[in-house]
Scaffold this active site. Sequence first.
Site, mmCIF file in Angstrom:
data_model
loop_
_atom_site.group_PDB
_atom_site.id
_atom_site.type_symbol
_atom_site.label_atom_id
_atom_site.label_comp_id
_atom_site.label_asym_id
_atom_site.label_seq_id
_atom_site.Cartn_x
_atom_site.Cartn_y
_atom_site.Cartn_z
ATOM 1 N N LYS A 186 0.828 -1.202 0.000
ATOM 2 C CA LYS A 186 0.000 0.000 0.000
ATOM 3 C C LYS A 186 0.870 1.263 0.000
ATOM 4 C CE LYS A 186 -3.815 -2.436 2.325
ATOM 5 N NZ LYS A 186 -4.693 -2.462 3.540
ATOM 6 N N TYR A 220 -12.231 -2.981 -3.367
ATOM 7 C CA TYR A 220 -12.758 -3.021 -1.999
ATOM 8 C C TYR A 220 -14.286 -3.003 -1.967
ATOM 9 C CZ TYR A 220 -8.157 -2.531 0.256
ATOM 10 O OH TYR A 220 -6.882 -2.751 0.737
ATOM 11 N N ASN A 231 -1.912 -0.240 7.449
ATOM 12 C CA ASN A 231 -1.414 -1.603 7.713
ATOM 13 C C ASN A 231 -0.581 -2.195 6.570
ATOM 14 O OD1 ASN A 231 -3.492 -2.168 5.986
ATOM 15 N ND2 ASN A 231 -4.603 -3.520 7.369
ATOM 16 N N HIS A 262 -1.923 -5.530 1.421
ATOM 17 C CA HIS A 262 -3.129 -6.320 1.159
ATOM 18 C C HIS A 262 -2.696 -7.707 0.697
ATOM 19 C CE1 HIS A 262 -6.950 -7.658 -0.589
ATOM 20 N NE2 HIS A 262 -6.216 -8.100 -1.599
ATOM 21 N N GLU A 291 -8.930 -11.031 -8.022
ATOM 22 C CA GLU A 291 -8.071 -9.857 -7.814
ATOM 23 C C GLU A 291 -6.887 -9.850 -8.779
ATOM 24 O OE1 GLU A 291 -7.147 -9.973 -3.612
ATOM 25 O OE2 GLU A 291 -9.208 -9.443 -3.053
HETATM 26 P P1 IDP Z 1 -7.434 -7.425 5.326
HETATM 27 O O1 IDP Z 1 -6.665 -6.355 4.599
HETATM 28 O O2 IDP Z 1 -6.648 -7.991 6.478
HETATM 29 O O3 IDP Z 1 -7.988 -8.495 4.420
HETATM 30 P P2 IDP Z 1 -10.165 -6.412 5.506
HETATM 31 O O4 IDP Z 1 -11.115 -6.690 6.622
HETATM 32 O O5 IDP Z 1 -10.432 -7.050 4.185
HETATM 33 O O6 IDP Z 1 -8.687 -6.712 6.025
HETATM 34 O O7 IDP Z 1 -10.153 -4.829 5.324
HETATM 35 C C1 IDP Z 1 -9.526 -4.251 4.196
HETATM 36 C C2 IDP Z 1 -8.710 -3.074 4.639
HETATM 37 O O8 IDP Z 1 -9.596 -2.055 5.125
HETATM 38 C C3 IDP Z 1 -7.760 -3.326 5.798
HETATM 39 O O9 IDP Z 1 -6.529 -3.884 5.385
HETATM 40 C C4 IDP Z 1 -7.586 -1.941 6.362
HETATM 41 O O10 IDP Z 1 -6.678 -1.169 5.550
HETATM 42 C C5 IDP Z 1 -8.980 -1.357 6.175
HETATM 43 N N1 IDP Z 1 -9.815 -1.526 7.370
HETATM 44 C C6 IDP Z 1 -10.489 -2.637 7.729
HETATM 45 N N2 IDP Z 1 -11.171 -2.447 8.871
HETATM 46 C C7 IDP Z 1 -10.934 -1.153 9.217
HETATM 47 C C8 IDP Z 1 -11.361 -0.335 10.306
HETATM 48 O O11 IDP Z 1 -12.103 -0.749 11.198
HETATM 49 N N3 IDP Z 1 -10.890 0.957 10.310
HETATM 50 C C9 IDP Z 1 -10.062 1.452 9.353
HETATM 51 N N4 IDP Z 1 -9.639 0.711 8.311
HETATM 52 C C10 IDP Z 1 -10.063 -0.573 8.252
HETATM 53 MG MG MG Z 2 -9.429 -8.394 2.956
#
Ligand code: IDP
Ligand code: MG
Length: 149
Positions: free
Chosen positions: A9, A49, A112, A115, A126
């Site tokens: 990212k 997303y 974080n 992805h 994807e």
């Molecule tokens: P993942 O990336 O571990 O698969 P997902 O639940 O698919 O997690 O969420 C996609 C992305 O959305 C996360 O990597 C993070 O960047 C963002 N995200 C998910 N939940 C939250 C939240 O509660 N607050 C802010 N960003 C979030």
């Molecule tokens: Mg995800």
Amino acid sequence: MERSLIILKPDAVQRGLIGPILSRLEQRGLKLLGMKLMRIDDALARRHYAVHEGKPFFASLVEYITSGPVVVAVIGGNGVIQMVRNTVGATNPSNAAAGTIRGDFAVEIGRNLIHASDSPENGEAEVKLFFQTEELVDWERSTDAWIYE
Ligand code: IDP
Ligand code: MG
């Protein structure tokens, strides 16, 4: 063979962590099938997303992923979806185990770093969303006999 789409990212690129993050995956023995530096536009971010549309963090997530260049890559092999997810660590870096990418390099869920596809079906979808077939490379790796029995 499963395929996992990974995205380093914009925070990973801006913080100079492309090398250290890719090293984790490369050193494990995972095999790259494609890779490029690109900018994700608003439409692609919303498609990628789409499952999160309507959630409170959706707008900030789209803003985050489109805020700068990213590195997208494809990793292929048996069981790679779960292996990559394990190496990446929990979605929220504050809960991610030490030794994982998010647990070692990040502190907040909204930054974080990476992805990774969460199922073989999503991996396929994807990969097709981000890569043309001709951008992917089918290659034999000379070290495979030392990585797979
Ligand atoms: P993942 O990336 O571990 O698969 P997902 O639940 O698919 O997690 O969420 C996609 C992305 O959305 C996360 O990597 C993070 O960047 C963002 N995200 C998910 N939940 C939250 C939240 O509660 N607050 C802010 N960003 C979030
Ligand atoms: Mg995800």
